[in-house]
Design an enzyme around this catalytic site. Structure first.
Site, PDB file in Angstrom:
ATOM      1  N   ASP A 142       0.683  -1.272  -0.139  1.00  0.00           N
ATOM      2  CA  ASP A 142      -0.115  -0.020   0.001  1.00  0.00           C
ATOM      3  C   ASP A 142       0.767   1.279   0.082  1.00  0.00           C
ATOM      4  O   ASP A 142       0.414   2.291  -0.491  1.00  0.00           O
ATOM      5  CB  ASP A 142      -0.846  -0.036   1.134  1.00  0.00           C
ATOM      6  CG  ASP A 142      -1.963  -1.050   1.062  1.00  0.00           C
ATOM      7  OD1 ASP A 142      -2.403  -1.346  -0.147  1.00  0.00           O
ATOM      8  OD2 ASP A 142      -2.618  -1.488   2.076  1.00  0.00           O
ATOM      9  N   GLU A 243      -9.985   0.210  -5.059  1.00  0.00           N
ATOM     10  CA  GLU A 243     -11.066  -0.336  -4.347  1.00  0.00           C
ATOM     11  C   GLU A 243     -11.596   0.505  -3.416  1.00  0.00           C
ATOM     12  O   GLU A 243     -12.911   0.181  -3.292  1.00  0.00           O
ATOM     13  CB  GLU A 243     -10.428  -1.488  -3.793  1.00  0.00           C
ATOM     14  CG  GLU A 243      -9.395  -1.445  -2.762  1.00  0.00           C
ATOM     15  CD  GLU A 243      -9.085  -2.623  -1.851  1.00  0.00           C
ATOM     16  OE1 GLU A 243     -10.112  -3.721  -1.710  1.00  0.00           O
ATOM     17  OE2 GLU A 243      -7.995  -3.025  -1.469  1.00  0.00           O
TER      18      GLU A 243
END
Lengths: 407, 407
Positions: A142, A243
């Site tokens: 991430d 997402e």
């Protein structure tokens, strides 16, 4: 002479075992200070249940090398939060175990939550005047850890995403009919990985023509207008979405998929935002559309490793050992970018207390005003992180990974 | 001296451009018989609209080489069925165009439907006493063409599927909690590609522990029992299913997902069978479960090319040219496996009339009795097809593909 204990925690990355390799090989170079290297099985949670393995004795040179390109967490992982109260009996239990194994150094490879573990253990150590040193080794696809330029694991994920999106754009362009492709990328709260889709372009205005990050509120009507506009310019439109995109009220776009839908079992049916946007485009624009969720290959694909990322993952592991030997504790290894071209970094040690439980998001000034693309500065930031390829040893036509159960 | 016309049709594969490379390079080796090499844009459909390109003049040596690892259909593709009636005016129109371009050879790279085009064109040619020769070059990731041992495009897809499933199994095993992973593989009517998941195993009873092909009726209750049984043996269970699995009544399992579900737009909501089985397992077994749809990377991933497959794709293209020069027409290039170990094949020419519109399914005696796995014979068949790796030239950290618009 003390022993070293290393663990892995949180979601795996394609190079998390590269950091383990770094810890192991650097430890072996300091026989005067470090005795055995123990690996926690399934992080601190498994260790609490008495599961660990002696890596010094068990990994051959060849097995050590195989760590460099083996995805997943070689030692196993966990998602376990230590109690907030340092008075909890779990702490003396852990330190008793450390004492029994003559541990002097604990290295923990993980993300935000794992740094919380390092923070708590180092604070408890201070409170009981233990001289065991606790070091965090960063890892996350991430790229959301603060106080570091970037995080090991991110570069390989970014390279996978950029390569795969480039291939998807080619695949989507073979027919001479209008079509839209929506690609959904991992990243619930931060858009670093989705931003890497911009690297798939070969020229300005190439596909993917729009990129949406969770940092900017997502407007469904503006999105539809944007897609329509792009369809006037080209037959095949590819858009990439994180997402975690959400609207101005903070509602995740994927949550709209369940607004009226129930599954065959009568449960509210949630799909990803990509699938929802696919349905939205089909419904509103009446155009041929499909959606693709890149899924776990983003964090475990071995055939798109960034050599830069892998070398930095190893470096982070090695630096962790050196910092521990240098009497540092309660710190995480961080990267500072000292030059863009040629790209160069240096390593620092930063207080985990300033890192754990925080998230670094993509700065707003690296995103275009309309929120549908990223700026050149962000592309420049990403570019060096995906450079270099890694050749994976194959056996019987498939990657020949390392497995702990094989030892 | 005649010119050669080549086209690509149907869904792309990772090596369909390898066959184009074979056609082009072999043609250039016969300057006494073949003049220019023209490429149809978007197959016969685009050609009918007047779209083609002169490949002889426009592809440099470097660009030709880049075809070898460029996914998608370099010339563009179509899904277009020529009229059944050979009296349709489309046929004289096409042959007039062939005449105008002095075409002597038409090579068409595609699957079942594309061979139907080759069949019709060669039959029409016979009916008008044209001496233009029509040759089919096989291509499909589905491996469902009859009269050939296997099909170019399948080996690379199989290698991608086996590698990716191996990585997914590793990723799924990092936590010490019970979990099930369902992987959905392409293949509506045939299970060849799903069968390749068995190659991901490193030893007997390794994950993926169950594999379901569309050739055998799928029983949901037996599936749930199988999963439960496997969970008694191991923490992490991975199962692979073909997108086309159906029950004994012939109902696709994915259709059950829409039995009660509607989406946010009030439409019946169909997910893949993987997502449906994920929901079924969660509902009935109450276990942590996720599903992964491998999606289009199965046919366009360049980083898992099988060198065996790529070389055979090139060979098929070259043989197509040689068959045309040898006055053959209305045939497709096929492979016969002449030896298992070391693996060897030879090429034949088979009447496309016996190939088009037919599907080769996995033989029942290559599937285990309970229908949840494949037998050793099928593994032996698959094994040689995924051997060998291909190094892809990179630029700026990403694969450096060939693009027709760049010419």
């Amino acid at each position: 002479m003390k022993n070293l204990l290393v663990g892995q925690s949180g979601g795996p990355t394609a190079v998390i075992n590269g950091s383990l390799y770094g810890v192991l090989t650097e430890s072996i170079r300091h026989p005067e200070s470090i005795g055995r290297v123990y690996g926690m099985r399934n992080g601190i949670e498994g260790f609490l249940e008495g599961h660990y393995v002696d890596l010094t004795a068990r990994l051959s040179e060849k097995e050590q090398q195989a760590l460099l390109y083996t995805p997943g967490a070689f030692l196993g992982s966990c998602r376990y939060k230590l109690p907030e109260e340092l008075t909890d009996p779990v702490y003396p239990r852990l330190f008793e175990a450390f004492l029994g194994m003559n541990i002097g150094y604990v290295l923990y490879i993980g993300g935000n939550d794992s740094m919380d573990t390092v923070s708590k253990l180092s604070r408890y150590a201070a409170s009981v005047h233990s001289d065991i040193r606790f070091i965090g080794i960063p890892k996350t696809i991430d790229n959301d850890l603060v106080l570091t330029d970037h995080t090991p694991g991110f570069g390989s994920a970014a390279k996978y995403v950029a390569s795969t999106v480039r291939e998807i754009c080619i695949d989507a362009s073979v027919y001479h009919t209008e079509s839209v492709t929506v690609v959904e990328i991992m990243g619930r709260n931060t858009g670093w990985l989705t931003a890497a889709c911009a690297l798939a372009r070969r020229f300005e205005n190439d596909n993917p023509v729009m990129i949406f990050l969770p940092e900017i509120p997502f407007d469904q009507e503006a999105f539809l207008s944007g897609v329509s506009e792009q369809l006037r310019l080209r037959k095949n439109v590819t858009v990439c979405v994180s997402e975690g995109i959400r609207d101005k009220n903070g509602t995740f776009i994927c949550e709209y998929s369940g607004a009226q839908g129930t599954d065959a079992f009568g449960h509210r049916m949630l799909t990803g935002c990509g699938k929802y946007l696919e349905n939205l485009i089909r419904e509103r624009l009446g155009i041929k559309v499909r959606s693709i969720e890149l899924n776990v290959s983003q964090r475990c694909c071995s055939s798109s490793l960034s050599d830069t990322d892998l070398q930095e993952a190893v470096l982070a592991g090695k630096k962790g050992v050196l910092f521990a030997l240098d009497k540092k504790t309660g710190v995480m290894v961080t990267f500072r970018r000292t030059a863009h071209s040629p790209y160069a970094i240096t390593c620092q040690a930063e207080d985990v207390g300033n890192i754990c439980n925080l998230e670094k998001t993509v700065p707003a000034n690296w995103i275009t005003e309309d929120g549908s693309d990223i700026k050149q500065e962000l592309k420049d930031y990403l570019f060096p992180l995906i450079q270099g390829s890694v050749t994976i040893p194959m056996k019987d036509g498939l990657p020949d990974f390392a497995y702990l159960e094989d030892l």
